[in-house]
Design a protein around this motif. Structure first.
Motif, short mmCIF file in Angstrom:
data_model
loop_
_atom_site.label_atom_id
_atom_site.label_comp_id
_atom_site.label_asym_id
_atom_site.label_seq_id
_atom_site.Cartn_x
_atom_site.Cartn_y
_atom_site.Cartn_z
N UNK A 163 0.90 -1.35 0.01
CA UNK A 163 0.14 -0.02 0.11
C UNK A 163 0.85 1.21 -0.10
N UNK A 164 0.24 2.16 -0.28
CA UNK A 164 0.89 3.67 -0.30
C UNK A 164 1.19 4.12 1.07
N UNK A 165 2.28 4.78 1.16
CA UNK A 165 2.47 5.27 2.81
C UNK A 165 1.66 6.26 2.73
N UNK A 166 1.15 6.89 4.09
CA UNK A 166 0.25 7.77 4.30
C UNK A 166 1.03 8.27 5.77
N UNK A 167 0.18 9.54 6.07
CA UNK A 167 0.87 10.24 7.34
C UNK A 167 -0.28 10.13 8.27
N UNK A 168 0.06 9.70 9.51
CA UNK A 168 -1.00 9.84 10.44
C UNK A 168 -0.48 10.68 11.59
N UNK A 169 -1.43 11.49 12.31
CA UNK A 169 -0.92 12.34 13.28
C UNK A 169 -0.94 11.45 14.65
N UNK A 170 -0.01 11.67 15.71
CA UNK A 170 0.05 10.87 16.70
C UNK A 170 0.23 11.96 17.88
N UNK A 171 1.04 13.06 17.78
CA UNK A 171 1.29 13.71 18.79
C UNK A 171 1.64 13.34 20.22
N UNK A 172 2.92 12.70 20.40
CA UNK A 172 3.11 12.18 21.42
C UNK A 172 4.24 12.93 22.15
N UNK A 173 3.95 13.28 23.31
CA UNK A 173 5.38 14.02 24.15
C UNK A 173 6.14 12.82 24.66
N UNK A 174 7.43 12.93 24.00
CA UNK A 174 8.29 11.98 24.22
C UNK A 174 8.93 11.69 25.79
N UNK B 253 3.16 5.81 7.51
CA UNK B 253 2.99 4.30 7.83
C UNK B 253 2.29 3.63 6.74
N UNK B 254 2.33 2.32 6.58
CA UNK B 254 1.75 1.54 5.55
C UNK B 254 0.90 0.55 6.40
N UNK C 211 9.22 18.18 22.45
CA UNK C 211 10.06 17.18 22.10
C UNK C 211 8.76 16.13 21.74
N UNK C 212 8.26 16.21 20.50
CA UNK C 212 7.11 15.54 20.27
C UNK C 212 7.04 14.74 19.18
N UNK C 213 6.86 13.46 19.08
CA UNK C 213 6.47 12.41 17.91
C UNK C 213 5.17 13.12 17.31
N UNK C 214 5.23 13.84 16.43
CA UNK C 214 3.88 14.51 15.83
C UNK C 214 3.04 13.64 14.91
N UNK C 215 4.03 12.86 14.04
CA UNK C 215 3.33 12.10 12.82
C UNK C 215 4.16 11.06 12.81
N UNK C 216 3.47 9.94 11.95
CA UNK C 216 4.21 8.72 11.35
C UNK C 216 3.66 8.46 10.13
#
Lengths: 226, 129
Positions: free
Chosen positions: A2-13, B112-113, B105-110
């Motif tokens: 499948x084509x890659x797509x971007x998903x927003x997650x917004x996680x403070x490390x 993905x497949x 310091x934020x993972x804001x997007x991935x």
């Protein structure tokens, strides 16, 4: 595929650390203990400064300290001379303390029995800046032998601190320390920061700084009572 | 150098999100504030190490630098600081500690497949809260 797509997650490390730090801050508030963390370069005189702080606060207050060190327990041994309860946190190869280490080290201590708790971070002006330890006050210590532009070289940690102490003032003439230049560089990276100039060795200037700590404790307790 | 612990935190966060969504990650987008206390180059290097032997091995770390933005009480405007060595309004020179951005310091997007269902793979439906 499948084509890659971007998903927003917004996680403070650093979320995990921040959650523990928040819970520590709440515990400290509930117990009425004022917590000061100390950050500085290696060799700035942090341990001597802390030893004098603990010794001089003790007639009036109940004090204790946690000490972060990479490998040795020398600092804890030195601080134990103050007769205050001291616990060492040996970090191994880790260059900074994290909130979870503070939480673990505090197990078995009754915070209600304390007025002040000091947390001496590992000597390092880079890494500790990212980690909230739940402290009420972050104190950055520099000595006159380190040069007036230290704050400009490490702006992040100076910016994250609440108060600055410039120590080893007894050596300032010998090293031609330019006090105005130092003040300017501190104010440049952290406008409005209160600065104490003192000598832990001779005791010069300690009184004003200890009085400041007393006020901070009184203010915190006044707020907690409201 | 604490970048390796930070990199491991990034990998953990990305893996958790990926597993929850049942996807494979080809790139992690990170927002990195100029006041985060993290050195970008050290982080890029550490990321590769942290990914080893995880499903993220071979993935890319894409870092978006986030400048420090402060609020100037004199101008009543937000301003971007040109340097973290001088906390004052770049327009009028008023000192300010009212930081509105720059500690991220934020993972804001991935990127993905969808996870391809392979024959030898047993699909476990993990319920994560």
């Amino acid at each position: 595929m499948s084509e890659p797509r971007l998903v927003e997650v917004r996680r403070n490390v650093l979320k995990q650390n921040d959650v523990i730090a928040r819970s520590l801050r709440e515990q400290f508030r509930a117990a009425g203990v004022f917590v000061v963390s100390l950050v500085s370069s290696p060799g700035s005189g942090k341990t001597t400064f802390l030893e004098k702080t603990l010794t001089q606060l003790q007639p009036r207050y109940r004090v204790a300290a946690l000490v972060g060190d990479l490998a040795t327990e020398n600092d804890a041994v030195r601080l134990a001379r103050s007769k205050a309860p001291v616990k060492q946190i040996t970090t191994g190869t880790l260059c900074h303390l994290e909130a979870a280490m503070v939480q673990n080290a505090l197990q078995g201590w009754d915070l209600h029995q304390l007025d002040f708790l000091f947390i001496e971070n590992v000597g390092n002006l880079v890494c500790p800046s990212s980690y909230d330890l739940g402290e009420n006050l972050r104190l950055v210590l520099m000595s006159v032998t380190e040069g007036e532009d230290k704050p400009l070289k490490y702006p992040t940690i100076f910016n994250s601190a609440d108060v600055a102490v410039v120590t080893k003032n007894e050596l300032s003439v010998a090293v031609e320390f330019d006090w105005n230049a130092a003040r300017t560089s501190i104010q440049s990276v952290r406008p409005g920061m209160q600065i104490f100039r003192l000598s832990a060795k001779t005791g010069e200037g300690m009184e004003e700084y200890l009085e400041f700590l007393s006020q901070q404790l009184a203010e915190q307790r006044a707020v907690a009572r409201v | 150098m604490h970048e390796l612990s930070i990199a491991m935190g990034i990998v953990d966060a990305a893996l958790e999100e990926a597993q929850r969504r049942g996807v494979q990650v080809s790139a992690v987008h990170l927002r990195l504030g100029a006041l985060s206390g993290v050195v970008k180059d050290a982080l890029m290097f550490s990321y590769e190490v942290a990914c080893q032997d995880t499903p993220l091995e071979g993935s890319q770390l894409i870092v978006e630098d986030v400048a420090v933005i402060v609020f100037c009480s004199q101008c009543r405007e937000t301003r971007t600081l040109p340097s973290v060595q001088l906390f004052q309004c770049p327009e009028c020179g008023t000192p300010t500690m009212d930081v509105r951005q720059g500690k991220e310091l934020e993972v804001f997007a991935l990127e993905v497949r969808e996870d391809p269902v392979e024959e030898h793979e047993v699909q476990e439906s993990e319920v994560q809260e």
